[in-house]
Design an enzyme around this catalytic site. Structure first.
Site, short mmCIF file in Angstrom:
data_model
loop_
_atom_site.label_atom_id
_atom_site.label_comp_id
_atom_site.label_asym_id
_atom_site.label_seq_id
_atom_site.Cartn_x
_atom_site.Cartn_y
_atom_site.Cartn_z
N TYR A 45 5.48 -10.18 7.37
CA TYR A 45 5.45 -8.63 7.62
C TYR A 45 5.82 -8.40 8.91
O TYR A 45 5.49 -9.15 10.06
CB TYR A 45 4.04 -8.17 7.16
N ASP B 286 0.99 -1.27 0.21
CA ASP B 286 0.11 0.20 -0.03
C ASP B 286 0.87 1.16 -0.08
O ASP B 286 2.07 1.36 0.28
CB ASP B 286 -0.96 -0.07 1.33
#
Lengths: 245, 245
Positions: A111, A53
């Site tokens: 992540y 993103d």
């Protein structure tokens, strides 16, 4: 003859609209493709390990590109780093097998999400963590985080407009590490839905604030209902750490 | 009636010309004094714990100011943080004894210097470490760092134009910590000469590169000769960590 090159990239996503090329906004993919075009004088498409993103960072983002060039793979590291802006770095370039595709070949991704939790916001490294003032209950967050391990339908943590066919994913690691006023949520899975990590973190922070009890993580997961989960955490604290093949 | 307030500040020095007010360049002192003037509607001089060079960061910089205000000390944290830019944060404000002066009362200061050592530069946190490509011999650096502990004349590490009367300082801690490709040099002393930490780090890096043998640290120190020491490390990796009273 075209050969398949694998890249490992580190980037500071602060100034970019994510990985994937967009018509009007600057993205990492575009900048890397443009740099490769300058170096090789041919246009190459760079396939990324996944969308990140707008504003999200990466320490070891993996990408690949096919190119008809006489340049050796190792040369690309130096060539890219003298062409790319300082906030995108090529850490490695190697020849990859024909079958290798940065996204399709990936078996899992890791992540990390960084949170600074304290009475005052950070000045140093303020672009690399979400600042949460209210004191978080770390034990509650840790307990809730662990409930996500396993194969589940993650619809409750899926952002709107997600293009994926199924919402079932397998999470193999989901844990909270704490270092003074710094919280790091680390998650490994075989795939992630749109905004999934940020929605999980937003929910963990709600749990840390006592707005949701920790065991409700299970109920939220089973409900498949996005409205029961917490808000989407801001992109600033999210890092793609590793892609496994 | 004027009261004496003690501040603890964190700042990202990237965009500033150091702590001390300058006629033409933006400094931390100026920005903090201007913020206090907005809050209190009186002009206060903010006394800092010491000069920091252009581009140097601080995690716990200490300052004090005298002010005739009805505001309670605790109020200044919130007031300053809503007035200051994001790269300067007030972490604490307390009432201090009349005799307290941020610089003159200090008994010791701790600095850290961060180095990234690897084949490619960092993208993330690139404003907070000196990037050194050439592989550094950490053991040699560690050995040399420890030789600085004690009371010495640090003329060999003193920058030109230093206003201090004596170059003798006592260093109580001087050590290198390593975490993957990240090196942190930590030094504590009762005072530091101009560029002293950066000159020590430049010398340690020369030692790490094999340009100077580790035991030469002793000879350089005893020589009092700036030209025998290594170059001045860039400000980007330097952090003022703590001031003790």
């Amino acid at each position: 003859m075209k050969r398949n090159f694998k890249l490992i990239l580190e980037y500071d996503g602060t100034l970019y609209h994510g990985w994937q090329r967009q018509p009007h906004d600057l993205t990492i993919q575009e900048v890397v493709e443009d740099a490769l075009e300058k170096i090789t004088r041919t246009k190459c498409i760079v396939y990324g390990a996944g969308r990140t993103d707008s504003g999200v960072h990466a320490l070891n983002y993996v990408a690949n590109f096919w190119c008809d060039t006489h340049l050796e793979a190792g040369i690309f590291v130096k060539a890219l780093n003298s062409t790319l802006p300082n906030d995108i770095v090529c850490k490695e370039c190697t020849l990859a097998p024909e079958s290798f595709h940065a996204r399709k070949s990936a078996s899992s991704k890791i992540y990390e999400y960084h949170i600074t939790n304290g009475p005052t916001p950070p000045a140093v490294c303020r672009h690399y963590a979400w600042y949460v003032r209210r004191k978080l209950d770390q034990d509650a967050m840790r307990q809730a985080a662990e409930l996500l391990v396993g194969t589940h339908d993650f619809s409750a943590f899926e952002g709107a407009g997600s293009p994926k066919a199924t919402s079932v994913r397998t999470i193999t690691q989901s844990q909270l590490q704490v270092w003074e006023n710094h919280l790091i949520y680390r998650v490994e899975g075989n795939g992630f839905l749109r905004y999934m990590v940020r929605n999980i973190v937003g929910t963990l922070v709600y749990i840390g604030m006592g707005k949701i009890p920790p065991l409700a993580m299970q109920t939220i997961l089973e409900s498949g209902d996005r409205s029961q989960a917490g808000p989407t955490a801001p992109p600033i604290g999210l890092f793609m750490m590793l892609v496994k093949y």
